[in-house]
Design an enzyme around this catalytic site. Sequence first.
Site, mmCIF file in Angstrom:
data_model
loop_
_atom_site.group_PDB
_atom_site.id
_atom_site.type_symbol
_atom_site.label_atom_id
_atom_site.label_comp_id
_atom_site.label_asym_id
_atom_site.label_seq_id
_atom_site.Cartn_x
_atom_site.Cartn_y
_atom_site.Cartn_z
ATOM 1 N N HIS A 1 50.759 98.011 -38.896
ATOM 2 C CA HIS A 1 49.554 98.727 -39.345
ATOM 3 C C HIS A 1 48.964 99.437 -38.130
ATOM 4 C CE1 HIS A 1 49.513 96.856 -43.296
ATOM 5 N NE2 HIS A 1 49.624 95.674 -42.744
ATOM 6 N N ASN B 1 56.380 86.730 -40.335
ATOM 7 C CA ASN B 1 55.780 88.068 -40.425
ATOM 8 C C ASN B 1 54.407 88.066 -39.757
ATOM 9 O OD1 ASN B 1 55.869 90.769 -41.703
ATOM 10 N ND2 ASN B 1 54.194 90.035 -43.001
#
Length: 305
Positions: A206, A170
């Site tokens: 994000h 990730n």
Amino acid sequence: ADTLGAAAAEKGRYFGAAVSANHLGEAQYVATLNREFSSVTAENEMKWDALEPSRGSFNFSRADQIFDHAKSQGMDVRGHTLVWHSQLPNWVSQLGASDLRTAMNSHITQVMTHYKGEIHSWDVVNEAFQDGGSGARRSSPFQDKLGDGFIEEAFRTARAADPNAKLCYNDYNTDGVNAKSNAVYTMVRDFKARGVPIDCVGFQSHFNPNSPVPSDYQANLQRFADLGVDVQITELDIEGSGQAQAADYGNVVRACLAVSRCTGITVWGIPDKYSWRASGTPLLFDDNYNKKPAYDAVLSALGGA
Ligand code: G3I
């Protein structure tokens, strides 16, 4: 379907949220979580500092609150995260190489065993690459003392600990094609070629005005999927408001749906007031749990209404 989780399920995907144990006593928070989401990630409670604050001494109480709630609602749980340079207790950073290797493998094994057979996907290693154009590994106790091999060692240990969990790498700023995502791509390709166990890659996603949704987002997800791994959008939030934010959210959902191995989306919080971006409004619900235009765009992109 009239909820995110149900609409995503009709597309064969999950739709999740990051959850804090702190908020599980708040009725509106829990009502929104239970109504809309089919997957949960602990925002902080499954990180190393929370679970193993001193060596060999584990505290699963807050993590289990989230896990038990999710299971009671029939939700999937994403495990976040086993090996990360941040939210790492000091004792880990102080170990020499040999002890650090033992501690890393022991942490992975004990945490995964606690939840064995019950976790949809684990973020085994988080954020191991540098930002910028170098494509290099980020300095961390693991990288600096164990070298490049720490990542594959972590994945091999994780597979042995819980063969039913999907094992993910990730990272952030890997959402489009760039030097950092190229470096991750090269690693995953190498892992697949050599049989190192990896099942999925998480794209945190994000986004903000300095780091908008990349135009090659879908193409980037697809090139990873073509390596033979699932891809997941793991920590989605998009700074902004109104229709512009809604349009960005819709584009992200459509990109995932266009990639058959994009198996699910997680937003990094429920109402704006609890976002890690303290002064922002990057999520799908306002501070009073009203659905924002971004919510409507996501539901509509998922085919719901
Ligand atoms: O646990 C302490 C508590 O004891 C103390 O009283 C309090 C006072 O500030 O701080 C608490 O720790 C905070 C922790 O969240 C738990 O609430 C930290 O200060 C705070 O820095 C920490 O922030 C988290 C951040 O990761 C830390 O790196 C955010 O909530 C969390 O949303 C964020 O999540 C990360 C992902 O794990 C990885 N990808 C990026 C993403 C956003 O930064």
